[in-house]
Design a protein around this motif. Structure first.
Motif, PDB file in Angstrom:
ATOM      1  N   ASN A 172      -6.215  15.075   5.894  1.00 13.17           N
ATOM      2  CA  ASN A 172      -6.612  16.449   6.205  1.00 13.17           C
ATOM      3  C   ASN A 172      -8.069  16.523   6.668  1.00 13.17           C
ATOM      4  O   ASN A 172      -8.426  17.388   7.455  1.00 13.17           O
ATOM      5  N   GLN A 173      -8.883  15.600   6.210  1.00  8.23           N
ATOM      6  CA  GLN A 173     -10.303  15.597   6.570  1.00  8.23           C
ATOM      7  C   GLN A 173     -10.592  14.829   7.856  1.00  8.23           C
ATOM      8  O   GLN A 173     -11.504  15.178   8.589  1.00  8.23           O
ATOM      9  N   VAL A 174      -9.838  13.758   8.119  1.00 11.48           N
ATOM     10  CA  VAL A 174     -10.165  12.903   9.255  1.00 11.48           C
ATOM     11  C   VAL A 174      -9.370  13.233  10.517  1.00 11.48           C
ATOM     12  O   VAL A 174      -9.737  12.794  11.600  1.00 11.48           O
ATOM     13  N   LEU A 175      -8.306  13.992  10.381  1.00 11.86           N
ATOM     14  CA  LEU A 175      -7.517  14.377  11.550  1.00 11.86           C
ATOM     15  C   LEU A 175      -7.757  15.832  11.901  1.00 11.86           C
ATOM     16  O   LEU A 175      -7.874  16.669  11.017  1.00 11.86           O
ATOM     17  N   PRO A 176      -7.805  16.133  13.170  1.00  9.06           N
ATOM     18  CA  PRO A 176      -7.942  17.538  13.553  1.00  9.06           C
ATOM     19  C   PRO A 176      -6.705  18.323  13.133  1.00  9.06           C
ATOM     20  O   PRO A 176      -5.610  17.777  13.053  1.00  9.06           O
ATOM     21  N   ALA A 177      -6.904  19.575  12.862  1.00 10.62           N
ATOM     22  CA  ALA A 177      -5.774  20.448  12.467  1.00 10.62           C
ATOM     23  C   ALA A 177      -4.729  20.465  13.577  1.00 10.62           C
ATOM     24  O   ALA A 177      -5.055  20.512  14.753  1.00 10.62           O
ATOM     25  N   ARG A 178      -3.491  20.424  13.160  1.00  9.87           N
ATOM     26  CA  ARG A 178      -2.364  20.551  14.088  1.00  9.87           C
ATOM     27  C   ARG A 178      -2.459  19.570  15.248  1.00  9.87           C
ATOM     28  O   ARG A 178      -2.426  19.944  16.414  1.00  9.87           O
ATOM     29  N   VAL A 179      -2.546  18.297  14.927  1.00 15.27           N
ATOM     30  CA  VAL A 179      -2.683  17.236  15.919  1.00 15.27           C
ATOM     31  C   VAL A 179      -1.615  17.320  16.988  1.00 15.27           C
ATOM     32  O   VAL A 179      -1.878  17.136  18.164  1.00 15.27           O
ATOM     33  N   PHE A 180      -0.388  17.609  16.604  1.00 12.82           N
ATOM     34  CA  PHE A 180       0.731  17.581  17.547  1.00 12.82           C
ATOM     35  C   PHE A 180       1.055  18.936  18.146  1.00 12.82           C
ATOM     36  O   PHE A 180       1.859  19.034  19.051  1.00 12.82           O
ATOM     37  N   ALA A 181       0.468  20.000  17.616  1.00 13.54           N
ATOM     38  CA  ALA A 181       0.802  21.342  18.130  1.00 13.54           C
ATOM     39  C   ALA A 181       0.312  21.479  19.570  1.00 13.54           C
ATOM     40  O   ALA A 181      -0.724  20.969  19.936  1.00 13.54           O
ATOM     41  N   GLY A 182       1.101  22.183  20.344  1.00 11.74           N
ATOM     42  CA  GLY A 182       0.650  22.301  21.719  1.00 11.74           C
ATOM     43  C   GLY A 182       1.184  23.411  22.431  1.00 11.74           C
ATOM     44  O   GLY A 182       1.754  24.267  22.605  1.00 11.74           O
ATOM     45  N   ILE A 235      -5.507   6.444  12.520  1.00 10.06           N
ATOM     46  CA  ILE A 235      -5.125   6.112  13.897  1.00 10.06           C
ATOM     47  C   ILE A 235      -3.800   5.371  13.913  1.00 10.06           C
ATOM     48  O   ILE A 235      -2.930   5.649  14.747  1.00 10.06           O
ATOM     49  N   SER A 236      -3.623   4.447  12.994  1.00 11.13           N
ATOM     50  CA  SER A 236      -2.358   3.714  12.895  1.00 11.13           C
ATOM     51  C   SER A 236      -1.190   4.671  12.664  1.00 11.13           C
ATOM     52  O   SER A 236      -0.146   4.573  13.323  1.00 11.13           O
ATOM     53  N   LEU A 237      -1.368   5.622  11.752  1.00 13.39           N
ATOM     54  CA  LEU A 237      -0.314   6.608  11.483  1.00 13.39           C
ATOM     55  C   LEU A 237      -0.050   7.485  12.703  1.00 13.39           C
ATOM     56  O   LEU A 237       1.101   7.772  13.033  1.00 13.39           O
ATOM     57  N   LEU A 238      -1.112   7.908  13.382  1.00 11.70           N
ATOM     58  CA  LEU A 238      -0.946   8.736  14.578  1.00 11.70           C
ATOM     59  C   LEU A 238      -0.167   8.001  15.664  1.00 11.70           C
ATOM     60  O   LEU A 238       0.681   8.592  16.335  1.00 11.70           O
ATOM     61  N   LEU A 239      -0.448   6.721  15.833  1.00 12.76           N
ATOM     62  CA  LEU A 239       0.288   5.941  16.831  1.00 12.76           C
ATOM     63  C   LEU A 239       1.767   5.845  16.474  1.00 12.76           C
ATOM     64  O   LEU A 239       2.634   5.955  17.344  1.00 12.76           O
ATOM     65  N   MET A 240       2.061   5.651  15.201  1.00 15.15           N
ATOM     66  CA  MET A 240       3.461   5.617  14.766  1.00 15.15           C
ATOM     67  C   MET A 240       4.150   6.955  15.019  1.00 15.15           C
ATOM     68  O   MET A 240       5.273   7.006  15.529  1.00 15.15           O
ATOM     69  N   LEU A 241       3.468   8.031  14.646  1.00 16.22           N
ATOM     70  CA  LEU A 241       4.041   9.361  14.853  1.00 16.22           C
ATOM     71  C   LEU A 241       4.213   9.681  16.326  1.00 16.22           C
ATOM     72  O   LEU A 241       5.210  10.276  16.735  1.00 16.22           O
ATOM     73  N   ILE A 262      12.221  16.143  17.547  1.00 12.49           N
ATOM     74  CA  ILE A 262      11.418  16.316  16.330  1.00 12.49           C
ATOM     75  C   ILE A 262      10.507  17.520  16.503  1.00 12.49           C
ATOM     76  O   ILE A 262       9.791  17.639  17.494  1.00 12.49           O
ATOM     77  N   ASP A 263      10.550  18.416  15.538  1.00 10.65           N
ATOM     78  CA  ASP A 263       9.689  19.601  15.551  1.00 10.65           C
ATOM     79  C   ASP A 263       8.292  19.180  15.083  1.00 10.65           C
ATOM     80  O   ASP A 263       8.059  18.948  13.898  1.00 10.65           O
ATOM     81  N   LYS A 264       7.365  19.087  15.999  1.00  6.97           N
ATOM     82  CA  LYS A 264       6.023  18.598  15.696  1.00  6.97           C
ATOM     83  C   LYS A 264       5.249  19.534  14.779  1.00  6.97           C
ATOM     84  O   LYS A 264       4.229  19.146  14.215  1.00  6.97           O
ATOM     85  N   ARG A 265       5.716  20.752  14.627  1.00  7.70           N
ATOM     86  CA  ARG A 265       5.059  21.701  13.711  1.00  7.70           C
ATOM     87  C   ARG A 265       5.491  21.489  12.269  1.00  7.70           C
ATOM     88  O   ARG A 265       4.966  22.120  11.362  1.00  7.70           O
ATOM     89  N   ARG A 266       6.466  20.599  12.056  1.00  4.73           N
ATOM     90  CA  ARG A 266       7.002  20.410  10.710  1.00  4.73           C
ATOM     91  C   ARG A 266       6.899  18.965  10.254  1.00  4.73           C
ATOM     92  O   ARG A 266       7.771  18.442   9.584  1.00  4.73           O
ATOM     93  N   ILE A 267       5.806  18.307  10.599  1.00  3.70           N
ATOM     94  CA  ILE A 267       5.565  16.938  10.152  1.00  3.70           C
ATOM     95  C   ILE A 267       4.789  17.024   8.846  1.00  3.70           C
ATOM     96  O   ILE A 267       3.716  17.614   8.781  1.00  3.70           O
ATOM     97  N   LEU A 268       5.361  16.441   7.806  1.00  2.00           N
ATOM     98  CA  LEU A 268       4.764  16.502   6.478  1.00  2.00           C
ATOM     99  C   LEU A 268       4.342  15.112   6.033  1.00  2.00           C
ATOM    100  O   LEU A 268       4.944  14.120   6.429  1.00  2.00           O
TER     101      LEU A 268
END
Length: 96
Positions: A86-96, A49-55, A65-71
């Motif tokens: 990879n296990q705790v976040l849903p796939a493609r969190v930022f894709a939309g 969650i902390s990382l997601l908030l930063m992102l 920023i191309d949200k499809r290319r966050i590594l």
């Protein structure tokens, strides 16, 4: 992401030149505790969650920023946590 007991800026300098060359951003976060949440689901979620908030803040501030290319990558515990993400976040969190 840093290893156990490390800091967010431990490897920042090694990534700056390649990022500038590629026109990329580098986010060098610090884990909430001494290391990344590797031992329990709750710890993993808190760091995720902390990382997601930063992102989220970074992508809102810089909409180009191309949200499809966050590594995500890391050293030692940070590398292990990149796999846990990879296990705790849903796939493609930022894709939309």
């Amino acid at each position: 992401m840093h290893g156990g007991g490390g800091r967010g800026d431990d490897y920042l300098l090694s990534w700056l030149a390649p990022a500038r060359t590629a026109g990329a951003f580098v986010l060098s976060p610090k884990s909430i505790d001494r290391t990344w949440g590797l031992m329990s689901d709750a710890e993993s979620r808190n760091d995720a969650i902390s990382l997601l908030l930063m992102l989220f803040q970074l992508t809102q501030t810089y909409p180009a920023i191309d949200k499809r290319r966050i590594l995500c990558t890391g050293m030692s515990d940070g590398g292990t946590f990149s796999y846990i993400l990879n296990q705790v976040l849903p796939a493609r969190v930022f894709a939309g």
